[in-house]
Design a protein around this motif. Structure first.
Motif, mmCIF file in Angstrom:
data_model
loop_
_atom_site.group_PDB
_atom_site.id
_atom_site.type_symbol
_atom_site.label_atom_id
_atom_site.label_comp_id
_atom_site.label_asym_id
_atom_site.label_seq_id
_atom_site.Cartn_x
_atom_site.Cartn_y
_atom_site.Cartn_z
ATOM 1 N N ARG A 48 0.845 -1.179 0.000
ATOM 2 C CA ARG A 48 0.000 0.000 0.000
ATOM 3 C C ARG A 48 0.888 1.238 0.000
ATOM 4 N N LEU A 49 0.782 1.997 -1.054
ATOM 5 C CA LEU A 49 1.522 3.252 -1.149
ATOM 6 C C LEU A 49 0.667 4.400 -0.619
ATOM 7 N N SER A 50 1.340 5.366 -0.032
ATOM 8 C CA SER A 50 0.674 6.583 0.425
ATOM 9 C C SER A 50 1.382 7.788 -0.180
ATOM 10 N N CYS A 51 0.639 8.852 -0.358
ATOM 11 C CA CYS A 51 1.206 10.104 -0.847
ATOM 12 C C CYS A 51 0.574 11.226 -0.040
ATOM 13 N N ALA A 52 1.382 11.865 0.779
ATOM 14 C CA ALA A 52 0.904 12.954 1.622
ATOM 15 C C ALA A 52 1.216 14.286 0.963
ATOM 16 N N ALA A 53 0.208 15.131 0.894
ATOM 17 C CA ALA A 53 0.347 16.420 0.215
ATOM 18 C C ALA A 53 0.356 17.567 1.216
ATOM 19 N N SER A 54 1.112 18.589 0.871
ATOM 20 C CA SER A 54 1.094 19.837 1.639
ATOM 21 C C SER A 54 1.321 20.993 0.684
ATOM 22 N N GLY A 55 0.838 22.166 1.089
ATOM 23 C CA GLY A 55 1.036 23.351 0.268
ATOM 24 C C GLY A 55 0.008 23.551 -0.824
ATOM 25 N N ALA A 72 -9.355 14.757 4.354
ATOM 26 C CA ALA A 72 -9.062 15.297 5.686
ATOM 27 C C ALA A 72 -7.592 15.112 6.043
ATOM 28 N N LYS A 73 -7.011 14.015 5.576
ATOM 29 C CA LYS A 73 -5.601 13.744 5.847
ATOM 30 C C LYS A 73 -4.687 14.215 4.712
ATOM 31 N N LYS A 74 -5.285 14.733 3.659
ATOM 32 C CA LYS A 74 -4.519 15.210 2.511
ATOM 33 C C LYS A 74 -3.606 14.109 1.971
ATOM 34 N N THR A 75 -4.160 12.945 1.839
ATOM 35 C CA THR A 75 -3.388 11.771 1.443
ATOM 36 C C THR A 75 -4.144 10.962 0.401
ATOM 37 N N VAL A 76 -3.402 10.468 -0.570
ATOM 38 C CA VAL A 76 -3.937 9.539 -1.550
ATOM 39 C C VAL A 76 -3.205 8.215 -1.386
#
Length: 123
Positions: free
Chosen positions: A19-26, A75-79
């Motif tokens: 399971r890959l995650s990608c957390a975004a910010s900005g 809500a977690k800004k994650t895909v």
């Protein structure tokens, strides 16, 4: 400053899962479609899957349909990319990318990119 940070890659045997995650910010994450692409050395970056801003629409490359699932948590800004029944040909660096509003399938359609995470599937 926009950042997309992938995690979850690694080495797995054929038939296994990651399971890959990608957390975004900005960015205003909920306004962006998110995509996953992959690339092997010497080849072009290929589309894997994408999800629209709200999560109600997804699209998959034929090669991963039925095995991979994209999802997002605004809500977690994650895909996320759930990868099941992995095959050696899935070995690649996986990148997440962000595109304003609707999903796309082309590399040039995405504005922001992560640094990638290596997925290696052994036979």
């Amino acid at each position: 400053q926009v950042q997309l940070v992938e995690s979850g890659g690694g080495l797995v045997q054929a038939g296994g899962s990651l399971r890959l995650s990608c957390a975004a910010s900005g960015i205003t994450f909920s306004s962006y479609a998110m995509g996953w692409f992959r690339q092997v050395p010497g080849k072009e970056r290929d589309f894997v899957t994408a999800i629209n801003w709200g999560g109600g629409r997804t699209y998959y490359a034929d090669s991963v349909k039925g095995r991979f699932t994209i999802s997002r948590d605004n809500a977690k800004k994650t895909v996320y990319l759930q990868m099941n029944n992995l095959k050696p040909e899935d070995t690649a660096v996986y990148y997440c990318a962000a595109r304003i509003r609707d999903l796309g399938v082309g590399v040039n359609e995405y504005k922001y990119w992560g640094q990638g995470t290596q997925v290696t599937v052994s036979s």
